[in-house]
Design an enzyme around this catalytic site. Structure first.
Site, PDB file in Angstrom:
ATOM      1  CG  ASP A  58      -2.987  -1.814   9.981  1.00  0.00           C
ATOM      2  OD1 ASP A  58      -3.467  -2.661  10.596  1.00  0.00           O
ATOM      3  OD2 ASP A  58      -2.774  -1.086   8.897  1.00  0.00           O
ATOM      4  CD1 TRP A  83      -5.041  -0.689  -0.992  1.00  0.00           C
ATOM      5  CD2 TRP A  83      -4.818   1.176  -1.083  1.00  0.00           C
ATOM      6  NE1 TRP A  83      -5.445  -0.349  -0.192  1.00  0.00           N
ATOM      7  CE2 TRP A  83      -5.711   1.064  -0.885  1.00  0.00           C
ATOM      8  CE3 TRP A  83      -3.946   2.893  -1.770  1.00  0.00           C
ATOM      9  CZ2 TRP A  83      -6.212   2.043   0.335  1.00  0.00           C
ATOM     10  CZ3 TRP A  83      -5.052   4.097  -1.416  1.00  0.00           C
ATOM     11  CH2 TRP A  83      -5.622   3.545  -0.119  1.00  0.00           C
ATOM     12  CG  ASP A  92      -7.850  -5.437   7.848  1.00  0.00           C
ATOM     13  OD1 ASP A  92      -6.937  -6.340   8.925  1.00  0.00           O
ATOM     14  OD2 ASP A  92      -6.312  -5.149   6.874  1.00  0.00           O
ATOM     15  CE  LYS A 147      -9.698  -2.147   6.173  1.00  0.00           C
ATOM     16  NZ  LYS A 147     -10.410  -1.428   5.089  1.00  0.00           N
ATOM     17  CG  PHE A 183      -7.417   2.067   5.388  1.00  0.00           C
ATOM     18  CD1 PHE A 183      -5.932   1.158   5.771  1.00  0.00           C
ATOM     19  CD2 PHE A 183      -7.860   1.593   4.833  1.00  0.00           C
ATOM     20  CE1 PHE A 183      -5.094   0.334   5.105  1.00  0.00           C
ATOM     21  CE2 PHE A 183      -7.274   1.099   3.508  1.00  0.00           C
ATOM     22  CZ  PHE A 183      -5.888   0.352   3.704  1.00  0.00           C
ATOM     23  CD  GLN A 212      -2.457  -1.468   2.542  1.00  0.00           C
ATOM     24  OE1 GLN A 212      -2.635  -0.806   3.492  1.00  0.00           O
ATOM     25  NE2 GLN A 212      -3.751  -2.006   2.209  1.00  0.00           N
ATOM     26  CD1 TRP A 272      -3.705  -5.567   6.610  1.00  0.00           C
ATOM     27  CD2 TRP A 272      -1.884  -5.287   4.739  1.00  0.00           C
ATOM     28  NE1 TRP A 272      -4.373  -5.310   5.362  1.00  0.00           N
ATOM     29  CE2 TRP A 272      -3.605  -5.147   4.228  1.00  0.00           C
ATOM     30  CE3 TRP A 272      -0.925  -5.119   3.906  1.00  0.00           C
ATOM     31  CZ2 TRP A 272      -3.485  -5.275   3.608  1.00  0.00           C
ATOM     32  CZ3 TRP A 272      -1.336  -4.928   2.416  1.00  0.00           C
ATOM     33  CH2 TRP A 272      -3.010  -5.289   1.814  1.00  0.00           C
ATOM     34  CB  SER A 310     -10.401  -0.559   1.401  1.00  0.00           C
ATOM     35  OG  SER A 310      -9.867   0.800   0.060  1.00  0.00           O
ATOM     36  N   PRO A 332      -6.732  -0.195  13.148  1.00  0.00           N
ATOM     37  CG  PRO A 332      -6.226   0.072  10.582  1.00  0.00           C
ATOM     38  CD  PRO A 332      -5.610  -0.272  11.580  1.00  0.00           C
TER      39      PRO A 332
END
Length: 287
Positions: A238, A73, A181, A150, A154, A33, A242, A62, A179
């Site tokens: 994050d 992305w 997710d 989220k 985010f 991202q 992630w 998203s 966030p």
């Protein structure tokens, strides 16, 4: 036997403490991202205002994607590099109509854009990129949310990425939660950081329900990991969760050899990160 929840939390925090905040910030630059936003900023001739408005709008829609977040992305950046917006709201709706990653709930996404975009057309990058807490509160009011949802949190993380990708240097406020997710939820379950009453654990099946019903609990436990690690801003954690959790563990179906090989592709050769993968994968590891 698995490791007790408190021990897992302390071990994850210890590794993160040893790696340090600068390692985490360098790791963020490997996040797909971040790379997409960096390309977009460069493709828009470093126009930080347009980059911020586009990325925040994209973050707000998203959810429930029809493909991987990385691909979503990447498509987004490519689309607006080729089609620089002249009418932000209408051009963004055109993007939503064209993206295959946004095909599900497309009408709901467009409704959110129609409601939110007019208030974002003159979003002051100079003001909000230096005060992410104010941006967080502003976006919460824009979408009429509490602030820990989220997409709202985010969007603030993505604004932080815009900061860094476009050449600014800011710190993340401590009060903005992680966030929650699908990926973060699966890894929180698999690591054992939250208890699950299930004889046949299937984190992927449980994640959808748990990330809504137990969002605050998930945010609280990662807040605590951040505090123990000395990397308190949850948003800084994050990208680690992630990318390592989602990009490597989930995408490899928790086969550790594949996940560890993926570290080499990220340029990471550190046994502490290998151990971190094992801790994050926990009870979901394919043995």
């Amino acid at each position: 036997m698995g490791i007790a929840k408190e021990n897992v939390k302390e071990r994850i925090a210890l590794i993160l403490r040893e790696l340090g905040i600068e390692w985490v910030r360098r790791f963020e630059e490997r996040d797909p991202q971040f790379l997409s936003i960096s390309r977009l900023c460069n493709g828009l001739n470093n126009d930080i205002g347009v980059t911020l408005r586009l990325t925040v709008l994209n973050a707000l829609i998203s959810y429930q994607l029809t493909g991987k977040g990385e691909d979503h992305w990447d498509y987004f950046a490519n689309y607006f590099i080729r089609n620089r917006p002249s009418d932000l709201c209408n051009d963004f709706i055109g993007y939503v109509m064209n993206s295959k990653y946004l095909a599900r709930y497309r009408s709901s996404r467009i409704r959110r854009i129609r409601n939110a975009c007019p208030r974002l057309t003159n979003l002051d990058a100079g003001k909000y990129l230096h005060d992410l807490t104010s941006l967080w509160r502003f976006l919460s009011s824009v979408v009429n949310a509490h602030g820990n949802e989220k997409t709202v949190v985010f969007a603030v993380k993505i604004a932080y990425y815009v900061d860094r990708a476009c050449g600014l240097d800011v710190n993340v406020p401590m009060d903005i939660p992680i966030p929650v997710d699908y990926r973060v939820t699966v890894i929180t379950i698999c690591s054992g950081l939250i208890p699950i009453a299930s004889n046949s654990l299937n984190a992927r099946q449980l994640a959808g329900e748990i990330m809504v019903r137990r969002r605050q609990e998930i945010q609280d436990v990662w807040n605590e990991v951040g505090r123990l690690s000395g990397i308190p801003p949850p948003l800084n954690l994050d990208s680690v969760i992630w990318v390592l959790g989602g990009g490597l563990l989930i995408n490899s179906s928790f086969e550790m050899n594949k996940a560890i090989n993926g570290l080499s592709g990220l340029g990471i050769r550190d046994k502490r990160v290998n151990e971190l993968l094992y801790l994050l994968g926990g009870r979901c590891i394919n043995r």
